[in-house]
Design an enzyme around this catalytic site. Structure first.
Site, PDB file in Angstrom:
ATOM      1  N   GLY A  33       0.894  -5.103   1.616  1.00  0.00           N
ATOM      2  CA  GLY A  33      -0.157  -5.041   0.398  1.00  0.00           C
ATOM      3  C   GLY A  33       0.199  -6.002  -0.982  1.00  0.00           C
ATOM      4  O   GLY A  33      -0.421  -6.477  -1.571  1.00  0.00           O
TER       5      GLY A  33
ATOM      6  N   LEU B 162       1.107  -1.285  -0.206  1.00  0.00           N
ATOM      7  CA  LEU B 162       0.091  -0.025   0.185  1.00  0.00           C
ATOM      8  C   LEU B 162       0.869   1.134   0.102  1.00  0.00           C
ATOM      9  O   LEU B 162       1.939   1.413   0.609  1.00  0.00           O
ATOM     10  CB  LEU B 162      -0.930  -0.045   1.341  1.00  0.00           C
ATOM     11  CG  LEU B 162      -1.889  -1.358   1.340  1.00  0.00           C
ATOM     12  CD1 LEU B 162      -2.792  -0.837   2.541  1.00  0.00           C
ATOM     13  CD2 LEU B 162      -2.405  -1.511  -0.025  1.00  0.00           C
TER      14      LEU B 162
ATOM     15  N   ASN C 248       4.438  -7.563   6.693  1.00  0.00           N
ATOM     16  CA  ASN C 248       5.411  -7.066   7.511  1.00  0.00           C
ATOM     17  C   ASN C 248       4.835  -5.792   8.400  1.00  0.00           C
ATOM     18  O   ASN C 248       5.554  -4.761   8.902  1.00  0.00           O
ATOM     19  CB  ASN C 248       6.489  -6.531   6.700  1.00  0.00           C
ATOM     20  CG  ASN C 248       6.437  -5.463   5.761  1.00  0.00           C
ATOM     21  OD1 ASN C 248       5.334  -5.403   5.259  1.00  0.00           O
ATOM     22  ND2 ASN C 248       7.523  -4.576   5.762  1.00  0.00           N
ATOM     23  N   GLU C 249       3.501  -5.741   8.506  1.00  0.00           N
ATOM     24  CA  GLU C 249       2.901  -4.479   8.951  1.00  0.00           C
ATOM     25  C   GLU C 249       3.410  -4.070  10.401  1.00  0.00           C
ATOM     26  O   GLU C 249       3.548  -2.924  10.697  1.00  0.00           O
ATOM     27  CB  GLU C 249       1.388  -4.554   8.935  1.00  0.00           C
ATOM     28  CG  GLU C 249       0.445  -4.295   7.757  1.00  0.00           C
ATOM     29  CD  GLU C 249       0.615  -5.288   6.989  1.00  0.00           C
ATOM     30  OE1 GLU C 249       1.403  -6.544   7.002  1.00  0.00           O
ATOM     31  OE2 GLU C 249      -0.291  -5.530   5.841  1.00  0.00           O
TER      32      GLU C 249
HETATM   33  C1  LIG Z   1      -8.719  -1.368  15.135  1.00  0.00           C
HETATM   34  C2  LIG Z   1      -8.160  -2.100  13.743  1.00  0.00           C
HETATM   35  C3  LIG Z   1      -8.342  -1.490  12.690  1.00  0.00           C
HETATM   36  C4  LIG Z   1      -7.469  -1.936  11.308  1.00  0.00           C
HETATM   37  C5  LIG Z   1      -6.749  -1.088  10.687  1.00  0.00           C
HETATM   38  C6  LIG Z   1      -5.567  -1.854   9.812  1.00  0.00           C
HETATM   39  C7  LIG Z   1      -4.559  -0.694   9.510  1.00  0.00           C
HETATM   40  C8  LIG Z   1      -3.577  -1.113   8.535  1.00  0.00           C
HETATM   41  C9  LIG Z   1      -3.165  -0.473   7.429  1.00  0.00           C
HETATM   42  C10 LIG Z   1      -2.585  -0.876   6.320  1.00  0.00           C
HETATM   43  C11 LIG Z   1      -1.830  -1.861   6.026  1.00  0.00           C
HETATM   44  C12 LIG Z   1      -0.612  -1.629   5.258  1.00  0.00           C
HETATM   45  C13 LIG Z   1      -0.261  -2.223   4.258  1.00  0.00           C
HETATM   46  C14 LIG Z   1       0.843  -2.097   3.480  1.00  0.00           C
HETATM   47  O1  LIG Z   1       1.001  -2.482   2.339  1.00  0.00           O
HETATM   48  S1  LIG Z   1       2.016  -0.649   4.201  1.00  0.00           S
HETATM   49  C15 LIG Z   1       3.452  -0.733   2.968  1.00  0.00           C
HETATM   50  C16 LIG Z   1       4.585  -1.802   3.375  1.00  0.00           C
HETATM   51  N1  LIG Z   1       5.596  -1.707   2.511  1.00  0.00           N
HETATM   52  C17 LIG Z   1       6.773  -1.778   2.889  1.00  0.00           C
HETATM   53  O2  LIG Z   1       7.213  -1.931   4.065  1.00  0.00           O
HETATM   54  C18 LIG Z   1       7.743  -1.480   1.735  1.00  0.00           C
HETATM   55  C19 LIG Z   1       8.592  -0.075   2.056  1.00  0.00           C
HETATM   56  N2  LIG Z   1       9.677   0.111   0.983  1.00  0.00           N
HETATM   57  C20 LIG Z   1      10.606  -0.782   0.847  1.00  0.00           C
HETATM   58  O3  LIG Z   1      10.990  -1.478   1.801  1.00  0.00           O
HETATM   59  C21 LIG Z   1      11.699  -0.247  -0.074  1.00  0.00           C
HETATM   60  O4  LIG Z   1      11.229   0.854  -0.732  1.00  0.00           O
HETATM   61  C22 LIG Z   1      11.651  -1.451  -1.433  1.00  0.00           C
HETATM   62  C23 LIG Z   1      12.295  -2.685  -0.862  1.00  0.00           C
HETATM   63  C24 LIG Z   1      10.271  -1.844  -1.730  1.00  0.00           C
HETATM   64  C25 LIG Z   1      12.508  -0.759  -2.463  1.00  0.00           C
HETATM   65  O5  LIG Z   1      13.791  -0.368  -2.025  1.00  0.00           O
HETATM   66  P1  LIG Z   1      14.643   0.499  -3.012  1.00  0.00           P
HETATM   67  O6  LIG Z   1      14.580   0.017  -4.345  1.00  0.00           O
HETATM   68  O7  LIG Z   1      15.901   0.770  -2.302  1.00  0.00           O
HETATM   69  O8  LIG Z   1      13.820   1.800  -3.277  1.00  0.00           O
HETATM   70  P2  LIG Z   1      13.495   3.055  -1.917  1.00  0.00           P
HETATM   71  O9  LIG Z   1      13.305   2.539  -0.683  1.00  0.00           O
HETATM   72  O10 LIG Z   1      14.571   4.133  -2.304  1.00  0.00           O
HETATM   73  O11 LIG Z   1      12.225   3.521  -2.432  1.00  0.00           O
HETATM   74  C26 LIG Z   1      11.897   4.500  -3.727  1.00  0.00           C
HETATM   75  C27 LIG Z   1      10.929   5.436  -3.312  1.00  0.00           C
HETATM   76  O12 LIG Z   1       9.665   4.967  -3.093  1.00  0.00           O
HETATM   77  C28 LIG Z   1       9.207   5.234  -1.905  1.00  0.00           C
HETATM   78  N3  LIG Z   1       8.386   3.936  -1.149  1.00  0.00           N
HETATM   79  C29 LIG Z   1       8.762   2.871  -0.909  1.00  0.00           C
HETATM   80  N4  LIG Z   1       8.046   2.076  -0.449  1.00  0.00           N
HETATM   81  C30 LIG Z   1       6.687   2.854  -0.514  1.00  0.00           C
HETATM   82  C31 LIG Z   1       5.354   2.561  -0.151  1.00  0.00           C
HETATM   83  N5  LIG Z   1       4.864   1.495   0.361  1.00  0.00           N
HETATM   84  N6  LIG Z   1       4.581   3.744  -0.036  1.00  0.00           N
HETATM   85  C32 LIG Z   1       5.044   4.749  -0.632  1.00  0.00           C
HETATM   86  N7  LIG Z   1       6.199   5.183  -0.968  1.00  0.00           N
HETATM   87  C33 LIG Z   1       7.174   4.319  -1.006  1.00  0.00           C
HETATM   88  C34 LIG Z   1      10.246   5.605  -1.042  1.00  0.00           C
HETATM   89  O13 LIG Z   1      10.289   6.392   0.115  1.00  0.00           O
HETATM   90  C35 LIG Z   1      11.067   6.300  -2.082  1.00  0.00           C
HETATM   91  O14 LIG Z   1      10.733   7.684  -2.069  1.00  0.00           O
HETATM   92  P3  LIG Z   1      11.730   8.837  -2.275  1.00  0.00           P
HETATM   93  O15 LIG Z   1      12.543   8.944  -1.254  1.00  0.00           O
HETATM   94  O16 LIG Z   1      10.596  10.296  -2.428  1.00  0.00           O
HETATM   95  O17 LIG Z   1      12.510   8.605  -3.618  1.00  0.00           O
END
Ligand SMILES: CCCCCCCC/C=C\C/C=C/C(=O)SCCNC(=O)CCNC(=O)[C@H](O)C(C)(C)COP(=O)(O)OP(=O)(O)OC[C@H]1O[C@@H](n2cnc3c(N)ncnc32)[C@H](O)[C@@H]1OP(=O)(O)O
Length: 243
Positions: A94, A49, A118-119
């Site tokens: 996600g 997400l 990994n939330e």
């Molecule tokens: C009472 C109960 C109620 C229930 C409520 C439930 C709530 C639950 C809510 C949500 C559930 C969440 C689900 C999700 O999916 S959360 C997202 C999880 N994702 C991650 O942890 C991955 C994070 N990213 C990474 O680890 C790395 O970016 C990578 C391994 C995917 C890629 O690495 P690399 O190639 O080195 O790239 P960068 O890290 O440099 O990233 C480039 C750029 O992209 C941005 N970015 C990365 N991931 C995300 C993301 N998920 N969302 C938005 N942006 C992302 C990163 O910040 C960089 O940005 P820049 O600095 O501006 O270039």
């Protein structure tokens, strides 16, 4: 279907909407019987997400976003098409849910291509329907550990625990997905579709019966100061990693 939302295929509202429209078109075109979902972003299936859709946003936006997340999950999970995941990169949270919603998962054998919910590492929790799909796939005990510890399984562990069905060399992911598709398409559609529905409907119904409440819970949870702080810290960590 090659996902292309550089740099990391994060599931932004706009991208979710595009995916939904594409899926709907394929579902409505009776010449299609199956789809292979893969990524066009090197080394990344989907970063999950889009954190920027949940950080610093007002409640109305968060509600709209969560509705789209629910919609995509329901459409992929209950699709009448055969859905194969050709997972050619890392797929956290996600991204993992999207993979788990496929009928079969082929993962490229690269230690960087970890998969899992990994939330907790972000200081948030996996919603109950993410959890349900994981439990259905790897069993209660393994899911209990994986969810609490926010495990991202590298390919060999992913295969062992059953979060993916097959691990193959990176250059064979697409061809393997196509062979698997041929096997699945050998089954008469109506029998396979009814069986899929029989198995998956109870899990989908748990969300369908409380979609609005789930949206409200999400908005309340994500709007908490403590959760916004956790997201801020995680986003800063991602930035700092770049150095
Ligand atoms: C009472 C109960 C109620 C229930 C409520 C439930 C709530 C639950 C809510 C949500 C559930 C969440 C689900 C999700 O999916 S959360 C997202 C999880 N994702 C991650 O942890 C991955 C994070 N990213 C990474 O680890 C790395 O970016 C990578 C391994 C995917 C890629 O690495 P690399 O190639 O080195 O790239 P960068 O890290 O440099 O990233 C480039 C750029 O992209 C941005 N970015 C990365 N991931 C995300 C993301 N998920 N969302 C938005 N942006 C992302 C990163 O910040 C960089 O940005 P820049 O600095 O501006 O270039």
């Amino acid at each position: 279907m090659k996902m292309r939302n550089p740099p990391v295929n994060s599931l932004s509202l706009e991208f979710l909407t595009e995916l939904l429209i594409s899926l709907e078109k394929l579902e409505n075109d009776k010449t299609f019987r199956g789809i292979i979902i893969t990524s066009d972003c090197p080394g990344i299936f989907s970063a999950g997400l889009d954190l920027l859709e949940m950080y610093g946003r007002d409640p109305a936006h968060c509600a709209e976003y969560w509705k789209a997340v629910q919609e995509l999950w329901l459409r992929v999970y209950l699709s009448n098409l055969v859905v194969i995941g050709a997972i050619n990169g890392i797929s956290p949270a996600g991204g993992c849910l999207l993979s788990l919603s496929c009928d079969y998962r082929v993962l490229a054998n690269n230690p960087k291509y970890a998969i899992g919910l990994n939330e907790t590492l972000l200081g948030i929790i996996a919603p109950f329907w993410f959890k349900d799909v994981l439990v259905n796939t790897i069993g209660h005990r393994a899911a209990e550990r994986a969810l609490q510890l926010g495990f991202l399984f590298p390919p060999s562990d992913a295969l062992q625990v059953g979060i993916v069905d097959q691990v193959v060399p990176e250059d064979q992911v697409q061809s393997t997905a196509r062979s698997v598709m041929a096997q699945w398409l050998a089954i008469p559609d109506h029998a396979r579709q009814l069986t899929k529905n029989l198995v998956r409907k109870p899990t989908a119904d748990r969300l369908l019966q409380q979609r609005d409440a789930d949206i409200q819970n999400f908005v309340r949870f994500i709007s908490r100061d403590s959760i916004q702080k956790s997201l801020h810290v995680y986003l800063e960590k991602l930035k700092q990693k770049k150095g």
